[in-house]
Design an enzyme around this catalytic site. Structure first.
Site, mmCIF file in Angstrom:
data_model
loop_
_atom_site.group_PDB
_atom_site.id
_atom_site.type_symbol
_atom_site.label_atom_id
_atom_site.label_comp_id
_atom_site.label_asym_id
_atom_site.label_seq_id
_atom_site.Cartn_x
_atom_site.Cartn_y
_atom_site.Cartn_z
ATOM 1 N N GLU A 438 36.482 46.010 31.800
ATOM 2 C CA GLU A 438 36.445 45.044 32.894
ATOM 3 C C GLU A 438 36.051 45.760 34.185
ATOM 4 O O GLU A 438 36.607 46.801 34.523
ATOM 5 C CB GLU A 438 37.824 44.382 33.045
ATOM 6 C CG GLU A 438 38.015 43.569 34.302
ATOM 7 C CD GLU A 438 37.313 42.209 34.258
ATOM 8 O OE1 GLU A 438 36.571 41.947 33.290
ATOM 9 O OE2 GLU A 438 37.506 41.415 35.196
ATOM 10 N N ASP A 511 42.822 47.992 32.846
ATOM 11 C CA ASP A 511 43.892 48.630 33.612
ATOM 12 C C ASP A 511 45.266 48.265 33.054
ATOM 13 O O ASP A 511 45.440 47.241 32.415
ATOM 14 C CB ASP A 511 43.816 48.171 35.076
ATOM 15 C CG ASP A 511 42.569 48.698 35.761
ATOM 16 O OD1 ASP A 511 41.993 49.667 35.239
ATOM 17 O OD2 ASP A 511 42.174 48.122 36.790
ATOM 18 N N ASP A 515 46.341 42.262 36.027
ATOM 19 C CA ASP A 515 44.973 41.799 35.798
ATOM 20 C C ASP A 515 44.414 42.335 34.479
ATOM 21 O O ASP A 515 43.733 41.628 33.744
ATOM 22 C CB ASP A 515 44.053 42.244 36.946
ATOM 23 C CG ASP A 515 44.333 41.440 38.205
ATOM 24 O OD1 ASP A 515 45.001 40.390 38.091
ATOM 25 O OD2 ASP A 515 43.895 41.878 39.286
#
Ligand code: 1YM
Length: 646
Positions: A438, A511, A515
């Site tokens: 991402e 991560d 998110d």
């Protein structure tokens, strides 16, 4: 009977024991041939084998309560209130029947009344296999006022069958400690795993009362009990409540029948929901047939036929309309199929597929008669079901058009692979990996750090689609997911073809924050819904970037958990070091990312495994709500199910 008292039976016992031990040594030598594995799955399997014998006794009508206790030291104790395993001498061996049950392979169900075994993955050899793989096992039989007792160690009898104190109860109790020499990974039982399985068994055997208790921590005993008079109808209700879906009609439909020859029975419970996916669980002799088989096929055939016949008869489908497909009539359906039969034939490598053709005929006939009658008698429910199926058919048509559009476009643009994909050199899926990352900055580090021989990088961008709330046709228009589809090369939905997969490992790298967990969950849901075999066949991995870098002098240490950080700090002597907490992948440069997260020699990855279709579907459905916290819990829970892979 005293221990050292030598009787006629026990002389024979010694002779027979020789042959007996050979049998059980084989089990200890190759446990994998008798139980799923010597990992956690196999460990829990031991409990199921013993419980299965108690459930057989319940199905025979002699027992209505089964207690399963986890005791300190991860000893398991299973007790039923049935007749008790027979203690009389079995003529061929000269041994008490109960001794034979625990020491001879293939002994179960072969004698002692000639009744057939219904439950159990091992068809009666279960008790001896559990015995062989236990450090010790004790059996107590309560029969006609007397308690009988025998103890075994690693399959060897260390006492004879002895009479102990008087009792006014009847039944069987088996207490065992799994052998750590066999279950090297762990001998610790997971309460939730047992809970899920025992709940399932209570649903499948209506009216049987199963109590599970965890007494490992005396200060904090945990208990749960299951008894469902509604049987598999209750199972469907339970699942739909868990799935948090709207019901299309209020009542669960339930159909059952017995074969004319009296050798088998079939039961089906089903209910439509507003979900876009079907959830079918099938069982043969209480064993979950994960790969389906004849009973599922018979069901599907009959359902499609009955729905189309009804739709033609009442002009729901006009003369020019195409028939409803199987997928259309099963969209949103939760269905449990349970058959019980005398000679179950299991096929496929995992034995998860029922092969008896007569079960296809039986279930086909059941649905053909009773579901057809149900539709005639419940026109309002029928209407609601057809509205749902017609909507599914329209969406399927829209998806076909969208797909063709995408195909035509890619032919025109002559660019099948997404522009942002940094592909690898190798074309061999045995060695290739794709990192789905991402964000462009982490994507940049990954591109710089990778080994381009076998590692491809696909950075994601754009707006994500909530796949839980979307049908296939929406995926085709989604700018975030389509690059994933084209990069993997194996299609989606009906067209999925695993043999076209371009990378053997698909690694989600995000991560370790909220998110990141969001994108992980969305991608996992996407794979689960539209490329399920990727998940089932173990192609999906989660990268595990470190959370901390601890620097002392010019040496770096990486920690992947808080505990690890503390340990490293302690090892470094408590001072003179610097801790950096990574907030995201973007903070690592290419070299660090390679060293900590991408180098196959040193990285840690979690492989995503789907243990149980119902649990997974529940997890995915619950997760896609608006709350963040349950998602995080899912990731953590999933990581526990997943196995470590380096
Ligand atoms: C806690 C585990 O094993 N219960 C159990 C097992 C048996 C019977 C009753 C039983 C079966 C039959 C007749 C029969 C078994 N018996 C045998 C065998 N609980 C647990 N409860 N009488 C009692 O099948 O006809 C195998 S299992 F072979 F000895 F009959």
């Amino acid at each position: 009977m005293e221990l050292n008292e030598i009787t006629q039976a026990s002389q024979n016992y010694d002779e027979n024991q020789i042959q007996v031990l050979e049998g059980l040594e084989a089990v200890r030598k190759r446990p994998g041939m008798y139980i799923a594995s010597t990992g956690p799955k196999g460990l829990h399997h031991l409990v199921y084998e013993i419980v299965d014998n108690a459930i057989d006794e319940a199905l025979a009508g002699f027992c209505d309560r089964i207690d399963v206790e986890i005791l300190p030291g991860d000893i398991v104790c299973v007790t039923d209130n049935g007749r008790g395993i027979p203690v009389g001498i079995e003529h061929k061996t000269g041994l008490p029947a109960v001794t034979v049950v625990f020491t001879i392979l293939h002994a179960g169900g072969k004698f002692g009344g000639g009744g057939y075994k219904v439950s159990g993955g091992l068809h009666g050899v279960g008790a001896s296999v559990v015995n062989a793989l236990s450090e010790w096992l004790e059996v107590e039989v309560y029969h006609e006022g007397t308690t009988y007792y025998q103890k075994f160690e690693r399959g060897h009898a260390v006492t004879e069958l002895m009479e102990k104190c008087a009792t006014d109860r009847t039944g069987t109790r088996v207490r065992f400690k799994p052998d750590p020499e066999i279950f090297r990974e762990s001998t610790v039982f997971d309460f939730e795993t047992l809970q899920t399985r025992l709940r399932e068994q209570a649903f499948l055997n209506a009216g049987v009362n199963i109590c599970l208790s965890d007494k490992r921590n005396p200060a904090e005993p945990v208990e749960d009990s299951f008894c469902y008079h509604g049987g598999i109808s209750s199972f469907v209700e339970y699942i739909n409540k868990k799935r948090a879906v709207e019901l299309i009609h209020p009542d669960v439909m339930y159909f059952s029948c017995a074969a004319a020859d009296g050798n088998s029975t079939a039961e089906v419970a089903m209910q439509y929901t507003d979900s876009y996916t079907e959830l079918m669980l099938s069982f043969a002799n209480n064993i979950h047939t994960t790969d389906g088989g004849t009973h599922e096929e018979g069901f599907k055939r009959a359902l499609t036929r009955v729905m189309n016949d009804y739709a033609r008869k009442y002009n729901i489908l006009k003369d020019n309309d195409k028939n409803l497909s199987g997928d259309d009539v099963r969209e949103g359906l939760t269905v449990i199929i349970s058959v019980k039969l005398k000679d179950a034939q299991f096929e496929s490598q995992t034995k998860g597929r029922l092969g008896n053709t007569e079960m296809g005929t039986l279930v086909n006939g059941l649905i053909g008669d009773k579901f057809a009658a149900y539709l005639e008698e419940n026109p309002a429910t029928a209407r609601a079901i057809f509205d749902k199926a017609l909507a599914a058919a329209r969406a399927r048509e829209a998806a076909r058009k969208a797909r063709e559009l995408v195909r035509r476009k890619s032919v025109l643009e002559n660019a099948a692979l997404p522009g942002k994909l940094a592909d690898c050199q190798s074309r061999d899926p045995e060695e290739t990996e794709i990192y789905i990352v991402e964000g462009d900055s982490a994507g940049g580090s990954a591109k710089g750090g990778r080994d381009r021989k076998f590692q491809a990088i696909l950075p994601l961008w754009g707006k994500m689609l909530n796949v839980e709330k979307a049908r296939l046709d929406k995926v085709y228009g989604n700018e975030k997911l389509m690059p994933v589809v084209t990069a993997l090369g194996c299609g989606i939905g009906d067209e999925f073809d695993l043999s076209k997969l371009r990378y053997g490992k698909i690694i989600i790298m995000a991560d370790a924050d909220v998110d990141g967990s969001h994108i992980r969950t969305l991608l996992l849901t996407f794979f689960f819904r539209f490329m399920k075999p990727l998940v089932e066949e173990g192609h999906i991995y989660l990268a595990q970037p470190p959370l901390f870098r601890i620097t002392k002098g010019n040496k770096h240490h990486y920690a992947y958990t808080d505990g690890e950080r503390d340990r490293i700090m302690e090892e470094l002597g408590g001072q003179g070091y610097e801790i950096q907490r990574y907030k995201g992948l973007g903070e690592m440069d290419a070299e660090q990312l390679w060293e900590t997260t991408m180098n196959p020699e040193t990285r840690i990855m979690l492989r995503v495994e789907v243990e149980d279709a119902a649990a997974a579907d529940e997890a995915f459905t619950v997760l896609m709500g608006d709350k963040v916290e349950p998602r995080r819990e899912f990731i953590e829970k999933n990581a526990r199910y997943a196995e470590l892979d380096v």
